[in-house]
Design a protein around this motif. Structure first.
Motif, PDB file in Angstrom:
ATOM      1  N   ASP A 266      20.303  -3.819   7.973  1.00 27.67           N
ATOM      2  CA  ASP A 266      19.911  -3.828   9.391  1.00 27.67           C
ATOM      3  C   ASP A 266      18.445  -3.444   9.577  1.00 27.67           C
ATOM      4  OD1 ASP A 266      20.179  -1.223   8.569  1.00 27.67           O
ATOM      5  OD2 ASP A 266      21.177  -0.530  10.407  1.00 27.67           O
ATOM      6  N   LEU A 267      17.615  -3.780   8.590  1.00 28.83           N
ATOM      7  CA  LEU A 267      16.190  -3.425   8.626  1.00 28.83           C
ATOM      8  C   LEU A 267      15.525  -3.964   9.886  1.00 28.83           C
ATOM      9  CD1 LEU A 267      13.864  -2.158   6.816  1.00 28.83           C
ATOM     10  CD2 LEU A 267      13.324  -4.532   6.246  1.00 28.83           C
ATOM     11  N   GLN A 268      14.702  -3.125  10.531  1.00 34.16           N
ATOM     12  CA  GLN A 268      13.919  -3.501  11.698  1.00 34.16           C
ATOM     13  C   GLN A 268      12.424  -3.383  11.382  1.00 34.16           C
ATOM     14  OE1 GLN A 268      15.393  -4.711  14.520  1.00 34.16           O
ATOM     15  NE2 GLN A 268      17.282  -4.526  13.307  1.00 34.16           N
ATOM     16  N   PRO A 269      11.579  -4.161  12.053  1.00 32.47           N
ATOM     17  CA  PRO A 269      10.139  -4.065  11.782  1.00 32.47           C
ATOM     18  C   PRO A 269       9.599  -2.639  11.845  1.00 32.47           C
ATOM     19  CG  PRO A 269      10.578  -5.969  13.153  1.00 32.47           C
ATOM     20  CD  PRO A 269      11.878  -5.223  13.032  1.00 32.47           C
ATOM     21  N   ASP A 270      10.118  -1.836  12.740  1.00 31.88           N
ATOM     22  CA  ASP A 270       9.619  -0.475  12.874  1.00 31.88           C
ATOM     23  C   ASP A 270       9.905   0.369  11.630  1.00 31.88           C
ATOM     24  OD1 ASP A 270       8.316   1.379  14.805  1.00 31.88           O
ATOM     25  OD2 ASP A 270      10.166   2.535  14.473  1.00 31.88           O
ATOM     26  N   ASP A 271      10.900  -0.047  10.832  1.00 36.31           N
ATOM     27  CA  ASP A 271      11.241   0.705   9.617  1.00 36.31           C
ATOM     28  C   ASP A 271      10.152   0.612   8.559  1.00 36.31           C
ATOM     29  OD1 ASP A 271      13.704   1.426  10.725  1.00 36.31           O
ATOM     30  OD2 ASP A 271      14.697  -0.368   9.933  1.00 36.31           O
ATOM     31  N   LEU A 272       9.267  -0.375   8.689  1.00 36.25           N
ATOM     32  CA  LEU A 272       8.195  -0.508   7.707  1.00 36.25           C
ATOM     33  C   LEU A 272       7.257   0.695   7.709  1.00 36.25           C
ATOM     34  CD1 LEU A 272       7.152  -4.271   8.026  1.00 36.25           C
ATOM     35  CD2 LEU A 272       8.700  -3.224   6.388  1.00 36.25           C
ATOM     36  N   ARG A 273       7.251   1.436   8.792  1.00 36.77           N
ATOM     37  CA  ARG A 273       6.406   2.631   8.860  1.00 36.77           C
ATOM     38  C   ARG A 273       6.754   3.610   7.748  1.00 36.77           C
ATOM     39  NH1 ARG A 273       4.124   2.956  14.176  1.00 36.77           N
ATOM     40  NH2 ARG A 273       5.096   1.470  15.626  1.00 36.77           N
ATOM     41  N   HIS A 274       7.991   3.570   7.275  1.00 37.66           N
ATOM     42  CA  HIS A 274       8.449   4.567   6.311  1.00 37.66           C
ATOM     43  C   HIS A 274       8.709   3.988   4.928  1.00 37.66           C
ATOM     44  CE1 HIS A 274       9.013   6.948   9.928  1.00 37.66           C
ATOM     45  NE2 HIS A 274       9.765   5.971  10.419  1.00 37.66           N
ATOM     46  N   LEU A 275       8.503   2.689   4.765  1.00 38.95           N
ATOM     47  CA  LEU A 275       8.759   2.039   3.489  1.00 38.95           C
ATOM     48  C   LEU A 275       7.451   1.719   2.763  1.00 38.95           C
ATOM     49  CD1 LEU A 275      11.558  -0.468   4.593  1.00 38.95           C
ATOM     50  CD2 LEU A 275      11.844   1.522   3.097  1.00 38.95           C
ATOM     51  N   PRO A 276       7.485   1.622   1.435  1.00 37.71           N
ATOM     52  CA  PRO A 276       6.265   1.266   0.705  1.00 37.71           C
ATOM     53  C   PRO A 276       5.842  -0.174   1.000  1.00 37.71           C
ATOM     54  CG  PRO A 276       8.133   1.323  -0.784  1.00 37.71           C
ATOM     55  CD  PRO A 276       8.622   1.871   0.529  1.00 37.71           C
ATOM     56  N   VAL A 277       4.579  -0.342   1.302  1.00 35.98           N
ATOM     57  CA  VAL A 277       4.010  -1.652   1.618  1.00 35.98           C
ATOM     58  C   VAL A 277       2.849  -1.925   0.661  1.00 35.98           C
ATOM     59  CG1 VAL A 277       2.731  -2.987   3.331  1.00 35.98           C
ATOM     60  CG2 VAL A 277       4.694  -1.614   4.043  1.00 35.98           C
ATOM     61  N   ILE A 278       2.824  -3.133   0.099  1.00 26.06           N
ATOM     62  CA  ILE A 278       1.762  -3.508  -0.837  1.00 26.06           C
ATOM     63  C   ILE A 278       0.924  -4.621  -0.195  1.00 26.06           C
ATOM     64  CG2 ILE A 278       1.227  -4.191  -3.204  1.00 26.06           C
ATOM     65  CD1 ILE A 278       4.162  -3.635  -3.894  1.00 26.06           C
ATOM     66  N   THR A 279      -0.373  -4.479  -0.242  1.00 21.86           N
ATOM     67  CA  THR A 279      -1.260  -5.506   0.312  1.00 21.86           C
ATOM     68  C   THR A 279      -2.239  -5.970  -0.766  1.00 21.86           C
ATOM     69  OG1 THR A 279      -2.844  -3.846   1.122  1.00 21.86           O
ATOM     70  CG2 THR A 279      -1.108  -4.572   2.643  1.00 21.86           C
ATOM     71  N   GLU A 280      -2.852  -7.120  -0.512  1.00 23.63           N
ATOM     72  CA  GLU A 280      -3.927  -7.615  -1.361  1.00 23.63           C
ATOM     73  C   GLU A 280      -5.049  -8.091  -0.452  1.00 23.63           C
ATOM     74  OE1 GLU A 280      -2.784 -11.041  -3.646  1.00 23.63           O
ATOM     75  OE2 GLU A 280      -1.641 -11.912  -2.009  1.00 23.63           O
ATOM     76  N   ASN A 281      -6.127  -8.570  -1.031  1.00 23.79           N
ATOM     77  CA  ASN A 281      -7.280  -8.921  -0.192  1.00 23.79           C
ATOM     78  C   ASN A 281      -7.582 -10.413  -0.242  1.00 23.79           C
ATOM     79  OD1 ASN A 281      -8.078  -8.647  -2.910  1.00 23.79           O
ATOM     80  ND2 ASN A 281     -10.222  -8.452  -2.328  1.00 23.79           N
ATOM     81  N   TYR A 282      -6.532 -11.250  -0.207  1.00 21.91           N
ATOM     82  CA  TYR A 282      -6.720 -12.691  -0.120  1.00 21.91           C
ATOM     83  C   TYR A 282      -6.625 -13.122   1.333  1.00 21.91           C
ATOM     84  CZ  TYR A 282      -6.411 -13.227  -5.191  1.00 21.91           C
ATOM     85  OH  TYR A 282      -6.653 -13.158  -6.532  1.00 21.91           O
ATOM     86  N   SER A 283      -7.378 -14.163   1.677  1.00 20.11           N
ATOM     87  CA  SER A 283      -7.486 -14.562   3.081  1.00 20.11           C
ATOM     88  C   SER A 283      -6.140 -15.007   3.656  1.00 20.11           C
ATOM     89  CB  SER A 283      -8.513 -15.688   3.237  1.00 20.11           C
ATOM     90  OG  SER A 283      -8.135 -16.829   2.468  1.00 20.11           O
ATOM     91  N   ASP A 284      -5.339 -15.745   2.869  1.00 19.88           N
ATOM     92  CA  ASP A 284      -4.087 -16.248   3.437  1.00 19.88           C
ATOM     93  C   ASP A 284      -3.104 -15.127   3.737  1.00 19.88           C
ATOM     94  OD1 ASP A 284      -3.627 -15.689   0.777  1.00 19.88           O
ATOM     95  OD2 ASP A 284      -3.199 -17.754   0.200  1.00 19.88           O
ATOM     96  N   THR A 285      -2.991 -14.141   2.831  1.00 20.03           N
ATOM     97  CA  THR A 285      -2.083 -13.028   3.089  1.00 20.03           C
ATOM     98  C   THR A 285      -2.669 -12.067   4.134  1.00 20.03           C
ATOM     99  OG1 THR A 285      -2.970 -11.943   1.106  1.00 20.03           O
ATOM    100  CG2 THR A 285      -0.887 -13.121   0.888  1.00 20.03           C
ATOM    101  N   ASP A 286      -3.978 -11.909   4.142  1.00 19.44           N
ATOM    102  CA  ASP A 286      -4.604 -11.083   5.183  1.00 19.44           C
ATOM    103  C   ASP A 286      -4.338 -11.673   6.565  1.00 19.44           C
ATOM    104  OD1 ASP A 286      -5.576  -9.320   3.334  1.00 19.44           O
ATOM    105  OD2 ASP A 286      -7.634 -10.074   3.357  1.00 19.44           O
ATOM    106  N   ASP A 287      -4.448 -12.996   6.679  1.00 17.67           N
ATOM    107  CA  ASP A 287      -4.179 -13.657   7.960  1.00 17.67           C
ATOM    108  C   ASP A 287      -2.727 -13.450   8.381  1.00 17.67           C
ATOM    109  OD1 ASP A 287      -6.766 -14.531   7.996  1.00 17.67           O
ATOM    110  OD2 ASP A 287      -6.314 -16.575   7.356  1.00 17.67           O
ATOM    111  N   ALA A 288      -1.817 -13.544   7.422  1.00 17.67           N
ATOM    112  CA  ALA A 288      -0.398 -13.365   7.731  1.00 17.67           C
ATOM    113  C   ALA A 288      -0.124 -11.938   8.219  1.00 17.67           C
ATOM    114  CB  ALA A 288       0.452 -13.671   6.506  1.00 17.67           C
ATOM    115  N   TRP A 289      -0.727 -10.963   7.550  1.00 18.96           N
ATOM    116  CA  TRP A 289      -0.553  -9.574   7.995  1.00 18.96           C
ATOM    117  C   TRP A 289      -1.111  -9.380   9.406  1.00 18.96           C
ATOM    118  CZ3 TRP A 289       2.696  -6.138   6.737  1.00 18.96           C
ATOM    119  CH2 TRP A 289       3.134  -5.952   5.419  1.00 18.96           C
TER     120      TRP A 289
END
Length: 312
Positions: free
Chosen positions: A184-207
């Motif tokens: 039952d994951l909700q977007p607000d739950d991401l505040r407490h979960l590990p998130v990994i990012t990178e610095n590519y334009s396509d994924t940056d745009d999606a974020w």
């Protein structure tokens, strides 16, 4: 004073004018020559006049409805024909495949790791006499420096002096290891979960689109880390359950299909760039390149179908 020899004194007219003369002389018709070369009849006539002026002699006898070669034109024609024939032979030598049993590919490391290599044995089984040499590289490398046959790139599809053939368009999705999240994951739950990012334009745009949609900032994620310039490492971290990430769907579709990864919130973002086959135009005439292109297009069909389906 050094005397110039005859070859130095005889300056060649333009190849274009000689080409016009050759076709006109072979057809004995300025009209047919114009149609063959996709120019106007006036252009043929003007180039012939220029050539005659440069050579100092008449090449054609012009009548109302026909043209005939003069003695000088008859003398010149076989030399011009032989010259263009030799040009064609020389160019063909440059464009021949000197290694018909070796296929040398330059591929983005992410595409090589997660899409091509898991399927490459199928191509090798189908073409056992063709040796494949794979050069994973994040940058576009020079074909002549590495004797490359073909490249698979993700980009705008426009590269200097190269031809591009579209393989597929892609989209970025949010993925996670299934053990990391609740059903039952909700977007607000991401505040407490590990998130990994990178610095590519396509994924940056999606974020950026995702954060705007749910009124988040990256600072709201309390457990975030970044992997720079290394999509294979990013996907590896997600597969290991170390975090949630944005990634191009084509790279992880096999993991989604096998339930090793799950997509979240039905979110996707169409990439500005796409996946292309890239090579000098004449490389696409090589039988080995044609075989690989045909095989590749068949292999991408399930990926393309998955990219068009709605996400869970």
């Amino acid at each position: 004073m050094v005397k110039k020899n005859l070859s130095e004194r005889a300056r060649l007219p333009s190849l274009g004018a000689l080409k016009y003369f050759k076709v006109a002389a072979e057809t004995l018709s300025f009209k047919l020559a114009a149609e063959s070369l996709f120019v106007s009849q006036a252009a043929i006539s003007q180039h012939i006049k220029t050539l005659e002026s440069q050579l100092g002699c008449k090449l054609f006898i012009r009548k109302n409805r026909e043209v005939r070669l003069t003695a000088q034109g008859q003398l010149l024609l076989p030399y011009v024909q032989k010259g263009f024939s030799e040009f064609q032979k020389g160019i063909a030598q440059l464009q021949e495949d000197n290694h018909p049993n070796i296929l040398k590919l330059n591929v983005l490391p992410s595409i090589a790791t997660f899409w091509l290599i898991p399927r490459l044995h199928l191509f090798r089984n189908e073409y056992p006499d063709l040796q494949v040499k794979l050069i994973p590289d994040p940058d576009v490398v020079a074909f002549e420096d590495f004797n490359l046959d073909l490249a698979i790139r993700f980009g705008p599809g426009k590269y200097d002096n190269l031809s591009s053939r579209l393989l597929y368009t892609d989209r970025v999705v949010m993925v996670s290891h299934p053990h990391l999240i609740q059903s039952d994951l909700q977007p607000d739950d991401l505040r407490h979960l590990p998130v990994i990012t990178e610095n590519y334009s396509d994924t940056d745009d999606a974020w950026e689109v995702f954060l705007h949609r749910y009124q988040f900032r990256f600072d709201d994620f309390r457990n975030r880390f970044e992997i720079r310039d290394a999509t294979p490492a990013l996907v590896g971290a997600v597969l290991a359950g170390q975090g949630i990430a944005m990634v191009k769907q084509s790279l992880v579709q096999d993991y989604i299909a096998s339930n090793q990864l799950v997509t979240l919130f039905g979110f996707s973002h169409i990439c500005d760039y796409a996946c292309y086959l890239v090579a000098p135009d004449f490389h696409f005439n090589f039988p080995k390149v044609q075989a690989f292109e045909s095989w590749l297009k068949e292999q991408t069909k399930p990926t393309i179908a998955a990219l068009s389906e709605p996400l869970n």
